[in-house]
Design an enzyme around this catalytic site. Structure first.
Site, PDB file in Angstrom:
ATOM      1  N   GLU A  99      -0.870  -9.193  -0.653  1.00  9.09           N
ATOM      2  CA  GLU A  99      -2.298  -9.395  -0.360  1.00  9.09           C
ATOM      3  C   GLU A  99      -3.114  -9.433  -1.654  1.00  9.09           C
ATOM      4  O   GLU A  99      -4.053 -10.221  -1.778  1.00  9.09           O
ATOM      5  CB  GLU A  99      -2.794  -8.290   0.591  1.00  9.09           C
ATOM      6  CG  GLU A  99      -2.229  -8.480   2.006  1.00  9.09           C
ATOM      7  CD  GLU A  99      -2.504  -7.315   2.933  1.00  9.09           C
ATOM      8  OE1 GLU A  99      -2.149  -6.173   2.572  1.00  9.09           O
ATOM      9  OE2 GLU A  99      -3.071  -7.538   4.015  1.00  9.09           O
ATOM     10  N   GLY A 155       0.388  -4.922   0.784  1.00 12.12           N
ATOM     11  CA  GLY A 155      -0.780  -4.956  -0.102  1.00 12.12           C
ATOM     12  C   GLY A 155      -0.512  -5.654  -1.428  1.00 12.12           C
ATOM     13  O   GLY A 155      -1.438  -6.162  -2.062  1.00 12.12           O
ATOM     14  N   GLU A 204       4.289  -5.314   7.382  1.00 11.03           N
ATOM     15  CA  GLU A 204       3.561  -4.215   8.038  1.00 11.03           C
ATOM     16  C   GLU A 204       3.998  -3.956   9.475  1.00 11.03           C
ATOM     17  O   GLU A 204       4.052  -2.816   9.912  1.00 11.03           O
ATOM     18  CB  GLU A 204       2.049  -4.479   7.992  1.00 11.03           C
ATOM     19  CG  GLU A 204       1.409  -4.210   6.645  1.00 11.03           C
ATOM     20  CD  GLU A 204       1.469  -5.398   5.688  1.00 11.03           C
ATOM     21  OE1 GLU A 204       2.196  -6.373   5.981  1.00 11.03           O
ATOM     22  OE2 GLU A 204       0.770  -5.342   4.661  1.00 11.03           O
ATOM     23  N   ALA A 214       0.874  -1.175   0.000  1.00 11.47           N
ATOM     24  CA  ALA A 214       0.000   0.000   0.000  1.00 11.47           C
ATOM     25  C   ALA A 214       0.908   1.221   0.000  1.00 11.47           C
ATOM     26  O   ALA A 214       2.057   1.151   0.444  1.00 11.47           O
ATOM     27  CB  ALA A 214      -0.871  -0.018   1.253  1.00 11.47           C
TER      28      ALA A 214
HETATM   29  N1  COA Z   1       4.624   3.077  -0.594  1.00 16.95           N
HETATM   30  C1  COA Z   1       5.026   4.239  -1.133  1.00 16.95           C
HETATM   31  N2  COA Z   1       6.166   4.365  -1.841  1.00 16.95           N
HETATM   32  C2  COA Z   1       6.909   3.264  -1.988  1.00 16.95           C
HETATM   33  C3  COA Z   1       6.551   2.014  -1.452  1.00 16.95           C
HETATM   34  C4  COA Z   1       5.343   1.949  -0.726  1.00 16.95           C
HETATM   35  N3  COA Z   1       4.890   0.816  -0.198  1.00 16.95           N
HETATM   36  N4  COA Z   1       7.506   1.113  -1.761  1.00 16.95           N
HETATM   37  C5  COA Z   1       8.432   1.775  -2.481  1.00 16.95           C
HETATM   38  N5  COA Z   1       8.077   3.061  -2.613  1.00 16.95           N
HETATM   39  C6  COA Z   1       8.807   4.125  -3.320  1.00 16.95           C
HETATM   40  C7  COA Z   1       9.980   4.626  -2.505  1.00 16.95           C
HETATM   41  O1  COA Z   1       9.562   5.571  -1.551  1.00 16.95           O
HETATM   42  C8  COA Z   1      10.833   5.214  -3.593  1.00 16.95           C
HETATM   43  O2  COA Z   1      10.298   6.465  -3.992  1.00 16.95           O
HETATM   44  P1  COA Z   1      11.242   7.750  -4.191  1.00 16.95           P
HETATM   45  O3  COA Z   1      12.189   7.336  -5.300  1.00 16.95           O
HETATM   46  O4  COA Z   1      10.298   8.821  -4.594  1.00 16.95           O
HETATM   47  O5  COA Z   1      11.948   7.967  -2.899  1.00 16.95           O
HETATM   48  C9  COA Z   1      10.626   4.263  -4.766  1.00 16.95           C
HETATM   49  O6  COA Z   1       9.396   3.607  -4.501  1.00 16.95           O
HETATM   50  C10 COA Z   1      11.703   3.210  -4.910  1.00 16.95           C
HETATM   51  O7  COA Z   1      11.815   2.517  -3.684  1.00 16.95           O
HETATM   52  P2  COA Z   1      13.207   2.344  -2.891  1.00 16.95           P
HETATM   53  O8  COA Z   1      12.886   2.093  -1.456  1.00 16.95           O
HETATM   54  O9  COA Z   1      14.139   3.469  -3.195  1.00 16.95           O
HETATM   55  O10 COA Z   1      13.770   1.022  -3.590  1.00 16.95           O
HETATM   56  P3  COA Z   1      14.801  -0.024  -2.956  1.00 16.95           P
HETATM   57  O11 COA Z   1      15.212  -0.906  -4.073  1.00 16.95           O
HETATM   58  O12 COA Z   1      15.842   0.657  -2.156  1.00 16.95           O
HETATM   59  O13 COA Z   1      13.913  -0.900  -1.912  1.00 16.95           O
HETATM   60  C11 COA Z   1      11.942  -2.099  -1.183  1.00 16.95           C
HETATM   61  C12 COA Z   1      12.843  -1.702  -2.377  1.00 16.95           C
HETATM   62  C13 COA Z   1      10.724  -2.824  -1.751  1.00 16.95           C
HETATM   63  C14 COA Z   1      12.699  -3.047  -0.233  1.00 16.95           C
HETATM   64  C15 COA Z   1      11.509  -0.820  -0.404  1.00 16.95           C
HETATM   65  O14 COA Z   1      10.988   0.116  -1.339  1.00 16.95           O
HETATM   66  C16 COA Z   1      10.464  -1.031   0.658  1.00 16.95           C
HETATM   67  O15 COA Z   1      10.777  -1.556   1.726  1.00 16.95           O
HETATM   68  N6  COA Z   1       9.199  -0.601   0.400  1.00 16.95           N
HETATM   69  C17 COA Z   1       8.133  -0.649   1.356  1.00 16.95           C
HETATM   70  C18 COA Z   1       7.644  -2.063   1.538  1.00 16.95           C
HETATM   71  C19 COA Z   1       6.551  -2.132   2.600  1.00 16.95           C
HETATM   72  O16 COA Z   1       6.803  -1.933   3.772  1.00 16.95           O
HETATM   73  N7  COA Z   1       5.326  -2.417   2.151  1.00 16.95           N
HETATM   74  C20 COA Z   1       4.209  -2.560   3.025  1.00 16.95           C
HETATM   75  C21 COA Z   1       3.421  -1.318   3.064  1.00 16.95           C
HETATM   76  S1  COA Z   1       2.049  -1.467   4.145  1.00 16.95           S
END
Ligand code: COA
Length: 260
Positions: free
Chosen positions: A115, A112, A135, A66
């Site tokens: 999910e 999400g 989460e 999400a």
């Molecule tokens: N919501 C909003 N933005 C998200 C996102 C999310 N769930 N997941 C990734 N993004 C965005 C990042 O903020 C970043 O945006 P920016 O370039 O404007 O800063 C972009 O996507 C790229 O992500 P980034 O974190 O830089 O990539 P990475 O390769 O370093 O890491 C992940 C990849 C998937 C490990 C990491 O993005 C992450 O942990 N995301 C969240 C996962 C999460 O907790 N999901 C559950 C949500 S309830």
């Protein structure tokens, strides 16, 4: 139909929905959920679409969750509404569609994202895929059905561990857990899913929709799945697909199902 956050294409009986926010790793914001609701509903009511495949754009992510930026300021009431509305508009909708939905997990499927993949009828992963419900690392719990569907797919103990550790399973681990059915090289993912779709499309779409309903009944509170199956089995006998299927068998020819 033109969308801003997703792509929806129809080809040869397959509706392909691609979540298309690659710079945000296809995170599900409200607008994307609304568009997905429209696209799944439209494909489900289109008789020419026999199977739906849902995937993410780019090579990195199916959906990384999400959209965290969108709910970071929410209070309790807004949080509850977010989960309730999302479940109704997308996750329950997908699970209960009569048209088969295959999730083609082409990279990160987190929160999400996993999910959504779990709401689909089954999952195929690319070899680079990583799946988890992280989460609790953000101070929330899965809110789009994850606490319910993950234990159904992988068992309670494994789900507890995955959710508590906020860990990620790689594609092969996910296959051993029963979370995904197949693991294929990323470049072959969509074609592989289309291959499965081609096998599904040879069969009666009416019977398949009824089978989905009966299988889902096993997971519904207060519903006797065996009774749902008995009723749906009986209903099959009144369909044109049943007439065609049985007639074709007896005439030793391939069935041409009208889908009615
Ligand atoms: N919501 C909003 N933005 C998200 C996102 C999310 N769930 N997941 C990734 N993004 C965005 C990042 O903020 C970043 O945006 P920016 O370039 O404007 O800063 C972009 O996507 C790229 O992500 P980034 O974190 O830089 O990539 P990475 O390769 O370093 O890491 C992940 C990849 C998937 C490990 C990491 O993005 C992450 O942990 N995301 C969240 C996962 C999460 O907790 N999901 C559950 C949500 S309830």
């Amino acid at each position: 139909m033109n969308y801003e956050n997703i792509l929806a294409e129809k080809d040869n009986g397959i509706g392909l929905i691609t979540i298309n926010r690659p710079t945000k790793l296809n995170a599900l914001n409200r607008a994307t959920i609304l568009e997905l609701n429209e696209a799944f509903t439209a494909f489900n009511t289109d008789k020419a679409v026999k199977v739906i495949i849902v995937t993410g754009s780019g090579e990195k992510a199916f959906v990384a969750g999400a959209d965290i930026a969108e709910f970071a300021d929410f209070n309790e009431e807004e949080g509850e509404k977010l989960a309730a509305l999302g479940q109704e508009l997308l996750f329950d909708l997908v699970q209960n569609l009569g048209t088969p939905v295959i999730a083609a997990i082409n990279g990160f499927a987190l929160g999400g994202g996993l999910e959504l993949a779990m709401a689909a009828h089954f999952r195929v992963a690319s070899d680079n895929a990583k799946m988890g419900l992280p989460e609790v690392s953000l101070g929330v719990i899965p809110g789009y059905g994850g606490t319910q569907r993950l234990p159904q797919l992988v068992g309670k103990g494994r789900a507890m561990e995955m959710i508590m550790t906020a860990g990620m399973a790689n594609a092969e681990e996910a296959k051993t857990y029963g979370l995904v059915n197949h693991v294929v090289p990323q470049a072959e993912l969509i074609d592989f899913c289309k291959g499965i779709a081609a096998k599904i499309m040879k069969n009666s779409s009416v019977a398949i929709a009824n089978a989905i309903k009966a299988i889902n009944a096993n997971y519904e509170d207060g519903v006797n799945g065996y009774n749902t199956e008995i009723r749906a089995f009986g209903e099959s006998f009144g369909t044109a697909d049943f007439k065609e299927g049985t007639t074709a068998f007896l005439e030793k020819r391939k069935a041409e199902f009208p889908g009615e």
